[in-house]
Design an enzyme around this catalytic site. Sequence first.
Site, PDB file in Angstrom:
ATOM      1  N   CYS A 114       4.143   8.621  -8.152  1.00  0.00           N
ATOM      2  CA  CYS A 114       4.171   7.763  -6.955  1.00  0.00           C
ATOM      3  C   CYS A 114       4.730   6.375  -7.260  1.00  0.00           C
ATOM      4  O   CYS A 114       5.170   5.658  -6.362  1.00  0.00           O
ATOM      5  CB  CYS A 114       2.771   7.625  -6.363  1.00  0.00           C
ATOM      6  SG  CYS A 114       2.078   9.220  -5.930  1.00  0.00           S
ATOM      7  N   HIS A 265       2.859   2.149  -1.205  1.00  0.00           N
ATOM      8  CA  HIS A 265       2.857   3.593  -1.344  1.00  0.00           C
ATOM      9  C   HIS A 265       1.947   4.178  -0.266  1.00  0.00           C
ATOM     10  O   HIS A 265       0.989   3.540   0.168  1.00  0.00           O
ATOM     11  CB  HIS A 265       2.373   3.985  -2.743  1.00  0.00           C
ATOM     12  CG  HIS A 265       2.303   5.470  -2.905  1.00  0.00           C
ATOM     13  ND1 HIS A 265       3.384   6.264  -2.673  1.00  0.00           N
ATOM     14  CD2 HIS A 265       1.282   6.296  -3.225  1.00  0.00           C
ATOM     15  CE1 HIS A 265       3.032   7.523  -2.844  1.00  0.00           C
ATOM     16  NE2 HIS A 265       1.760   7.577  -3.181  1.00  0.00           N
ATOM     17  N   ASN A 295       2.222  12.034   2.095  1.00  0.00           N
ATOM     18  CA  ASN A 295       2.536  11.363   0.833  1.00  0.00           C
ATOM     19  C   ASN A 295       3.791  12.014   0.252  1.00  0.00           C
ATOM     20  O   ASN A 295       3.760  13.179  -0.137  1.00  0.00           O
ATOM     21  CB  ASN A 295       1.337  11.523  -0.115  1.00  0.00           C
ATOM     22  CG  ASN A 295       1.547  10.820  -1.444  1.00  0.00           C
ATOM     23  OD1 ASN A 295       2.643  10.364  -1.756  1.00  0.00           O
ATOM     24  ND2 ASN A 295       0.484  10.748  -2.241  1.00  0.00           N
TER      25      ASN A 295
HETATM   26  O1  UT7 Z   1      -0.331   9.421  -4.366  1.00  0.00           O
HETATM   27  C1  UT7 Z   1      -1.153   9.811  -5.410  1.00  0.00           C
HETATM   28  C2  UT7 Z   1      -2.430   9.125  -5.287  1.00  0.00           C
HETATM   29  N1  UT7 Z   1      -3.348   9.892  -4.497  1.00  0.00           N
HETATM   30  C3  UT7 Z   1      -4.296   9.246  -3.846  1.00  0.00           C
HETATM   31  O2  UT7 Z   1      -4.307   8.053  -3.846  1.00  0.00           O
HETATM   32  C4  UT7 Z   1      -5.376  10.046  -3.144  1.00  0.00           C
HETATM   33  C5  UT7 Z   1      -6.651   9.299  -3.198  1.00  0.00           C
HETATM   34  N2  UT7 Z   1      -7.772  10.005  -2.664  1.00  0.00           N
HETATM   35  C6  UT7 Z   1      -7.929  10.265  -1.348  1.00  0.00           C
HETATM   36  O3  UT7 Z   1      -7.090   9.877  -0.551  1.00  0.00           O
HETATM   37  C7  UT7 Z   1      -9.178  10.958  -0.886  1.00  0.00           C
HETATM   38  O4  UT7 Z   1     -10.068  11.079  -1.973  1.00  0.00           O
HETATM   39  C8  UT7 Z   1      -8.910  12.376  -0.291  1.00  0.00           C
HETATM   40  C9  UT7 Z   1      -8.232  12.211   1.059  1.00  0.00           C
HETATM   41  C10 UT7 Z   1      -8.010  13.171  -1.206  1.00  0.00           C
HETATM   42  C11 UT7 Z   1     -10.202  13.106  -0.075  1.00  0.00           C
HETATM   43  O5  UT7 Z   1     -11.086  12.366   0.726  1.00  0.00           O
HETATM   44  P1  UT7 Z   1     -12.623  12.206   0.312  1.00  0.00           P
HETATM   45  O6  UT7 Z   1     -13.243  11.416   1.358  1.00  0.00           O
HETATM   46  O7  UT7 Z   1     -12.627  11.641  -1.082  1.00  0.00           O
HETATM   47  O8  UT7 Z   1     -13.144  13.708   0.380  1.00  0.00           O
HETATM   48  P2  UT7 Z   1     -13.757  14.631  -0.748  1.00  0.00           P
HETATM   49  O9  UT7 Z   1     -12.688  15.103  -1.665  1.00  0.00           O
HETATM   50  O10 UT7 Z   1     -14.926  13.973  -1.372  1.00  0.00           O
HETATM   51  O11 UT7 Z   1     -14.272  15.830   0.114  1.00  0.00           O
HETATM   52  C12 UT7 Z   1     -15.284  15.651   1.098  1.00  0.00           C
HETATM   53  C13 UT7 Z   1     -15.556  16.967   1.766  1.00  0.00           C
HETATM   54  C14 UT7 Z   1     -15.882  18.085   0.806  1.00  0.00           C
HETATM   55  O12 UT7 Z   1     -16.841  18.904   1.408  1.00  0.00           O
HETATM   56  P3  UT7 Z   1     -18.398  18.744   1.052  1.00  0.00           P
HETATM   57  O13 UT7 Z   1     -18.484  18.969  -0.426  1.00  0.00           O
HETATM   58  O14 UT7 Z   1     -18.752  17.340   1.446  1.00  0.00           O
HETATM   59  O15 UT7 Z   1     -19.044  19.794   1.886  1.00  0.00           O
HETATM   60  C15 UT7 Z   1     -14.568  18.853   0.689  1.00  0.00           C
HETATM   61  O16 UT7 Z   1     -14.763  20.206   0.382  1.00  0.00           O
HETATM   62  O17 UT7 Z   1     -14.386  17.394   2.497  1.00  0.00           O
HETATM   63  C16 UT7 Z   1     -14.030  18.729   2.067  1.00  0.00           C
HETATM   64  N3  UT7 Z   1     -12.569  18.815   2.122  1.00  0.00           N
HETATM   65  C17 UT7 Z   1     -11.910  19.234   3.206  1.00  0.00           C
HETATM   66  N4  UT7 Z   1     -12.324  19.666   4.408  1.00  0.00           N
HETATM   67  C18 UT7 Z   1     -11.389  20.006   5.312  1.00  0.00           C
HETATM   68  C19 UT7 Z   1     -11.673  18.486   1.153  1.00  0.00           C
HETATM   69  N5  UT7 Z   1     -10.423  18.684   1.606  1.00  0.00           N
HETATM   70  C20 UT7 Z   1     -10.547  19.156   2.880  1.00  0.00           C
HETATM   71  C21 UT7 Z   1      -9.607  19.523   3.852  1.00  0.00           C
HETATM   72  N6  UT7 Z   1     -10.085  19.936   5.043  1.00  0.00           N
HETATM   73  N7  UT7 Z   1      -8.274  19.461   3.655  1.00  0.00           N
END
Ligand code: UT7
Length: 338
Positions: A114, A265, A295
């Site tokens: 990125c 970014h 992204n």
């Molecule tokens: O460019 C490279 C750099 N990348 C980044 O900067 C990404 C940085 N991180 C993020 O943007 C966020 O961490 C994400 C958007 C990737 C994820 O958001 P989050 O709030 O950290 O969610 P999480 O991974 O902790 O997941 C929360 C819940 C989980 O369910 P439980 O365990 O709470 O029941 C996941 O299983 O959301 C669930 N989940 C989804 N649900 C529906 C994860 N992905 C999905 C999805 N759809 N696509």
Amino acid sequence: MGIGSRIAGVGSFVPPRVYENKDLEEMLDTSHEWIIQRTGIERRHWVDPKTSTSDLALEASLKAIKNAGLEKSDIDMIILATLSPDHDFPGTGCFLQAKLDLPTITVLDIRQQCTGFIYGISVADKFVKSGSHKNILVVGAEVHSKGLDKTPRGRGVSVLFGDGAGAVIVSQTEVNDPLVDSHILTTHLHADGSFAKELWLPAPGMAFEGNERFSQEIIDEGLHYPQMNGKVVFVHAVKRMAECLTAACKEMGVSFADVDCFLFHQANLRINSKVAEVLGLDESKVFNTIQDYGNTTAATIPLGMDKAIEAGKLKKGDLVASAAFGSGFTWASALWRY
Ligand code: UT7
């Protein structure tokens, strides 16, 4: 002030096919509500099966060359940043060079994910200032869609990424009045490899035990798909982007209020809002594109620049502040007057 470099032309290209969030719901067991709330993404563009990263790079490059008022033959170096290369080797820059029909000029591939585009313009700036090159094509291009796990197992990553390309021409220029003249003021580049495995594509690779770089085990475990510890990445992204943006502005004696357009970014709308909040930025100056493109990694900033110009949010003479964070971890900032 003497010889400097400036961004003399900009171009971008995204493949025509659009995937709305709802188009992914069944495939990935996700929902529009989850994606929009957690990331701000509404849609992304994904290529058709025949299209490669260098194909997207070619389209963006031709537009940037034209926008700079140059001929292809004026380009004396290509710097290409991607994490989704056409092939493992040679670098995608060589494939782009062949498609542009520019044999023998210098080609350099950058592998900073990125952050790759800012690394790219930093290298271009230094080559131009050294006097060795005059018009450098810097391209960020990605085809993510072919490399994503398009099953519910991959939903945490696969909803985030889109395909696209952005390109600029970094040209030699005379800088007499830094407050007026178009030029690159500074770039700050960083990395911390101790976090390499927080966001990475493990396979195929030579670090696996055994004599083959690919195996059935790799496929069964999905190690040929990107892996991300989203929460860790999020926290570091906010901290590092704010930090390196502040450092660049401080070095140049520029206040955030002096900046006309912030091109960050685009990994998550919440990351950019948080950076704006932490630094007290005027959010109306932060130009976001993640809603429409997701992204696009190395393509994000030049694509954003092109779209900001198109939208009338970035005009000649404006001061641009850019920052990125990504896999590596790598992070970087840049200031340029357009
Ligand atoms: O460019 C490279 C750099 N990348 C980044 O900067 C990404 C940085 N991180 C993020 O943007 C966020 O961490 C994400 C958007 C990737 C994820 O958001 P989050 O709030 O950290 O969610 P999480 O991974 O902790 O997941 C929360 C819940 C989980 O369910 P439980 O365990 O709470 O029941 C996941 O299983 O959301 C669930 N989940 C989804 N649900 C529906 C994860 N992905 C999905 C999805 N759809 N696509």
